[in-house]
Design a protein around this motif. Structure first.
Motif, PDB file in Angstrom:
ATOM      1  N   ASN A   1      -1.469   4.910  -7.952  1.00  0.00           N
ATOM      2  CA  ASN A   1      -1.961   5.126  -6.593  1.00  0.00           C
ATOM      3  C   ASN A   1      -1.393   4.015  -5.720  1.00  0.00           C
ATOM      4  O   ASN A   1      -1.618   2.832  -5.993  1.00  0.00           O
ATOM      5  N   PRO A   2      -0.632   4.348  -4.678  1.00  0.00           N
ATOM      6  CA  PRO A   2       0.073   3.318  -3.898  1.00  0.00           C
ATOM      7  C   PRO A   2      -0.830   2.269  -3.272  1.00  0.00           C
ATOM      8  O   PRO A   2      -0.378   1.151  -3.013  1.00  0.00           O
ATOM      9  N   GLN A   3      -2.080   2.581  -3.033  1.00  0.00           N
ATOM     10  CA  GLN A   3      -2.979   1.584  -2.452  1.00  0.00           C
ATOM     11  C   GLN A   3      -3.444   0.554  -3.480  1.00  0.00           C
ATOM     12  O   GLN A   3      -4.022  -0.475  -3.120  1.00  0.00           O
ATOM     13  N   LEU A   4      -3.162   0.827  -4.757  1.00  0.00           N
ATOM     14  CA  LEU A   4      -3.572  -0.095  -5.821  1.00  0.00           C
ATOM     15  C   LEU A   4      -2.392  -0.750  -6.525  1.00  0.00           C
ATOM     16  O   LEU A   4      -2.575  -1.689  -7.304  1.00  0.00           O
TER      17      LEU A   4
ATOM     18  N   VAL B   1      -9.984   9.079 -16.552  1.00  0.00           N
ATOM     19  CA  VAL B   1     -11.293   9.473 -16.033  1.00  0.00           C
ATOM     20  C   VAL B   1     -11.334   9.374 -14.507  1.00  0.00           C
ATOM     21  O   VAL B   1     -11.907  10.210 -13.822  1.00  0.00           O
ATOM     22  N   GLY B   2     -10.753   8.316 -13.958  1.00  0.00           N
ATOM     23  CA  GLY B   2     -10.747   8.112 -12.518  1.00  0.00           C
ATOM     24  C   GLY B   2     -11.868   7.221 -12.010  1.00  0.00           C
ATOM     25  O   GLY B   2     -11.851   6.792 -10.856  1.00  0.00           O
ATOM     26  N   HIS B   3     -12.813   6.906 -12.864  1.00  0.00           N
ATOM     27  CA  HIS B   3     -13.970   6.110 -12.449  1.00  0.00           C
ATOM     28  C   HIS B   3     -13.565   4.688 -12.058  1.00  0.00           C
ATOM     29  O   HIS B   3     -13.902   4.198 -10.977  1.00  0.00           O
ATOM     30  N   GLY B   4     -12.831   4.021 -12.940  1.00  0.00           N
ATOM     31  CA  GLY B   4     -12.415   2.648 -12.658  1.00  0.00           C
ATOM     32  C   GLY B   4     -11.477   2.553 -11.476  1.00  0.00           C
ATOM     33  O   GLY B   4     -11.497   1.554 -10.727  1.00  0.00           O
ATOM     34  N   THR B   5     -10.662   3.593 -11.256  1.00  0.00           N
ATOM     35  CA  THR B   5      -9.735   3.605 -10.127  1.00  0.00           C
ATOM     36  C   THR B   5     -10.494   3.691  -8.810  1.00  0.00           C
ATOM     37  O   THR B   5     -10.122   3.062  -7.817  1.00  0.00           O
ATOM     38  N   ARG B   6     -11.573   4.463  -8.809  1.00  0.00           N
ATOM     39  CA  ARG B   6     -12.425   4.534  -7.616  1.00  0.00           C
ATOM     40  C   ARG B   6     -13.070   3.167  -7.342  1.00  0.00           C
ATOM     41  O   ARG B   6     -13.108   2.692  -6.208  1.00  0.00           O
ATOM     42  N   VAL B   7     -13.615   2.581  -8.395  1.00  0.00           N
ATOM     43  CA  VAL B   7     -14.292   1.290  -8.260  1.00  0.00           C
ATOM     44  C   VAL B   7     -13.338   0.244  -7.695  1.00  0.00           C
ATOM     45  O   VAL B   7     -13.669  -0.495  -6.762  1.00  0.00           O
TER      46      VAL B   7
ATOM     47  N   PRO C   1      -4.259  -1.605   2.684  1.00  0.00           N
ATOM     48  CA  PRO C   1      -4.121  -0.671   3.812  1.00  0.00           C
ATOM     49  C   PRO C   1      -2.891   0.203   3.630  1.00  0.00           C
ATOM     50  O   PRO C   1      -1.878  -0.223   3.063  1.00  0.00           O
ATOM     51  N   MET C   2      -2.983   1.433   4.106  1.00  0.00           N
ATOM     52  CA  MET C   2      -1.854   2.346   3.994  1.00  0.00           C
ATOM     53  C   MET C   2      -1.835   3.277   5.198  1.00  0.00           C
ATOM     54  O   MET C   2      -2.894   3.753   5.647  1.00  0.00           O
ATOM     55  N   LYS C   3      -0.663   3.532   5.716  1.00  0.00           N
ATOM     56  CA  LYS C   3      -0.508   4.427   6.849  1.00  0.00           C
ATOM     57  C   LYS C   3      -0.989   5.827   6.480  1.00  0.00           C
ATOM     58  O   LYS C   3      -0.722   6.320   5.392  1.00  0.00           O
ATOM     59  N   GLY C   4      -1.714   6.433   7.387  1.00  0.00           N
ATOM     60  CA  GLY C   4      -2.160   7.802   7.158  1.00  0.00           C
ATOM     61  C   GLY C   4      -3.586   7.922   6.661  1.00  0.00           C
ATOM     62  O   GLY C   4      -4.089   9.036   6.482  1.00  0.00           O
ATOM     63  N   THR C   5      -4.249   6.794   6.425  1.00  0.00           N
ATOM     64  CA  THR C   5      -5.642   6.831   5.987  1.00  0.00           C
ATOM     65  C   THR C   5      -6.405   5.646   6.566  1.00  0.00           C
ATOM     66  O   THR C   5      -5.846   4.558   6.747  1.00  0.00           O
TER      67      THR C   5
ATOM     68  N   LYS D   1      -2.975   8.644  -9.609  1.00  0.00           N
ATOM     69  CA  LYS D   1      -1.751   9.248  -9.075  1.00  0.00           C
ATOM     70  C   LYS D   1      -1.589   9.011  -7.576  1.00  0.00           C
ATOM     71  O   LYS D   1      -0.529   8.647  -7.097  1.00  0.00           O
ATOM     72  N   GLY D   2      -2.648   9.235  -6.804  1.00  0.00           N
ATOM     73  CA  GLY D   2      -2.562   9.037  -5.362  1.00  0.00           C
ATOM     74  C   GLY D   2      -3.664   9.782  -4.635  1.00  0.00           C
ATOM     75  O   GLY D   2      -4.348  10.629  -5.203  1.00  0.00           O
ATOM     76  N   GLY D   3      -3.850   9.444  -3.361  1.00  0.00           N
ATOM     77  CA  GLY D   3      -4.850  10.133  -2.567  1.00  0.00           C
ATOM     78  C   GLY D   3      -6.265   9.638  -2.798  1.00  0.00           C
ATOM     79  O   GLY D   3      -6.489   8.578  -3.394  1.00  0.00           O
ATOM     80  N   HIS D   4      -7.228  10.440  -2.313  1.00  0.00           N
ATOM     81  CA  HIS D   4      -8.629  10.038  -2.335  1.00  0.00           C
ATOM     82  C   HIS D   4      -9.539  11.202  -2.689  1.00  0.00           C
ATOM     83  O   HIS D   4      -9.185  12.352  -2.504  1.00  0.00           O
ATOM     84  N   CYS D   5     -10.731  10.856  -3.166  1.00  0.00           N
ATOM     85  CA  CYS D   5     -11.793  11.824  -3.392  1.00  0.00           C
ATOM     86  C   CYS D   5     -13.126  11.173  -3.063  1.00  0.00           C
ATOM     87  O   CYS D   5     -13.223   9.955  -2.913  1.00  0.00           O
ATOM     88  N   SER D   6     -14.157  11.996  -2.952  1.00  0.00           N
ATOM     89  CA  SER D   6     -15.495  11.522  -2.653  1.00  0.00           C
ATOM     90  C   SER D   6     -16.360  11.601  -3.903  1.00  0.00           C
ATOM     91  O   SER D   6     -16.189  12.482  -4.737  1.00  0.00           O
ATOM     92  N   ASP D   7     -17.281  10.658  -4.037  1.00  0.00           N
ATOM     93  CA  ASP D   7     -18.188  10.648  -5.188  1.00  0.00           C
ATOM     94  C   ASP D   7     -19.475   9.934  -4.796  1.00  0.00           C
ATOM     95  O   ASP D   7     -19.539   9.278  -3.746  1.00  0.00           O
TER      96      ASP D   7
END
Length: 414
Positions: free
Chosen positions: A83-86, A121-127, A135-139, A273-279
């Protein structure tokens, strides 16, 4: 029998579930693209600013600190650096994968030999994103401490292979690599009290000057109150979840051990991989507070864990004086935590955070006329007196003239 740990999230139960779950977007800002959470390079970006960040004046916050060079250990399911922000937020060389190669049935564990910079899983990536996403352009999404460094420690997975032993080992690793903050978004299943090894590891981290932040738990429906571990141990900052109204989220665990609350509903963050989700969950409230702890540590590197925790607790937004078992000392206020920091404290004050309304200024009691009334009265008297004087002088002049005329007429007759 080993004590197992579960990651603290409402929606994430297995990797398959995570990949297929439909996630709701926050109402505060419009979400762009599909709300289906997938782990792919084409996953959509969240175009707006999440509500949890809208409540913070980021410019004012970052004028004080951005968490530069503070190392935050994320003990979780790994952190995906694709994920480019990480990508530049994570130091994978300091991380470790502690998942055992086989489970109790001697079956291979998926990802056991993978690097800590992967996360199925995606859990640690969210955390990690909530703490230190760049910061990233577009979000409008960004981590609260965008210059902090994430140390990924893979200790759990979707099947719950993490145990008290692996968590203790993870904390020991965080101590070894000199982390300054540890985030633990998980707790023991069924609120089982872990053994001494884990408790000792937590105490060792605190003694090493590390701030330990842990999620309070998500079993709060129906008013359920119980201790969770490691959140309820002394010295650990236990974080409950709050909603947009600064009230306890319905699922959030309650108890006297809760230190503060932080946003935990409809939390936008980074995914593999990239992008965002809500949880939803206290899993995502804890890193919100861990990010604030990183900001404080960067600004006040010599402050002890107790002082950092007390600062966060004292500056939290409260609706009542003192501690509340639902939201602890209140909902964390990042800006106040970084600006009302003249000196370190050891414990919060009961009245801190409350807004005291000032009593109205009482009117002055005046017996008789006021100065203004007296001035007006004198002015009236003067005006009337002048009028009377003028009238008297005019009348006198007329009478004198008439008297002169009568005297002249009388002299003329004689």
């Amino acid at each position: 029998m080993a004590t197992t740990f579960r990651t603290r999230t409402i929606l994430a139960t297995t990797a398959a579930t995570l990949l297929a779950t439909v996630l709701s977007a926050p109402a505060a800002t419009a979400d762009s693209g599909s709300d289906q959470c997938t782990f792919s390079k084409t996953n959509h970006k969240y175009a707006g600013t999440p509500w949890a960040l809208q409540r913070v004046n980021l410019d004012e916050l970052w004028s004080q600190s951005k968490g530069k060079n503070v190392k935050v250990a994320v003990i979780d399911t790994g952190v995906d650096t694709t994920n480019p922000q990480l990508t530049h937020a994570v130091n994978g060389s300091l991380g470790v994968n502690l998942l055992p190669p086989k489970d109790s049935k001697h079956q291979p564990v998926e990802g056991a030999k993978s690097k800590p910079t992967t996360d199925t899983v995606g859990h640690g990536t969210r955390v990690a994103g909530i703490i230190a996403a760049r910061p990233m352009k577009g979000t409008g999404f960004v981590g609260l401490a965008p210059e902090a460094t994430i140390i990924p420690i893979k200790q759990n997975d979707a099947e719950g292979h993490g145990t008290a032993t692996t968590l203790a080992n993870a904390i020991q690793h965080a101590i070894k690599v000199k982390a300054q903050v540890i985030n633990i978004s998980q707790d023991t299943a069924n609120a089982v009290t872990p053994g001494d090894d884990l408790h000792n590891a937590v105490n060792e981290a605190l003694n090493a000057g590390i701030v330990v932040v842990a999620s309070a738990g998500n079993d709060g429906l129906g008013g359920n109150v119980k201790k969770t571990y490691p959140a309820s141990w002394d010295g650990v900052l236990a974080v409950a979840a709050s909603d947009r109204n600064n009230e306890r989220a319905a699922f959030s665990q309650s108890g006297d051990f809760v230190g503060v609350a932080a946003p935990g509903v409809d939390m936008i963050s980074t995914v593999p991989k990239g992008g965002h989700c809500s949880d939803n969950g206290t899993s995502f409230s804890a890193p919100y507070v861990a990010g604030v702890a990183a900001l404080i540590k960067a600004k006040h590197p010599k402050w002890t864990p107790r002082e950092v925790v007390a600062q966060i607790e004292q500056t939290a937004e409260r609706s009542i004086a003192g501690h509340d078992r639902l939201v602890g000392w209140g909902v964390v206020d990042p800006v106040r935590a970084l600006t009302e920091d003249d000196h370190p404290i050891e414990s919060p004050r009961s009245d801190a955070g409350l807004t005291h309304a000032e009593a109205p200024t009482p009117a002055k009691l005046t017996l008789g006329e006021t100065p203004q009334q007296r001035t007006a009265r004198i002015a009236t008297y003067v005006a009337v007196g002048v009028g009377v004087l003028v009238a008297g002088l005019s009348g006198g002049a007329v009478a004198a003239r008439d008297a002169r005329r009568r005297r002249r007429a009388l002299e003329a007759r004689t």
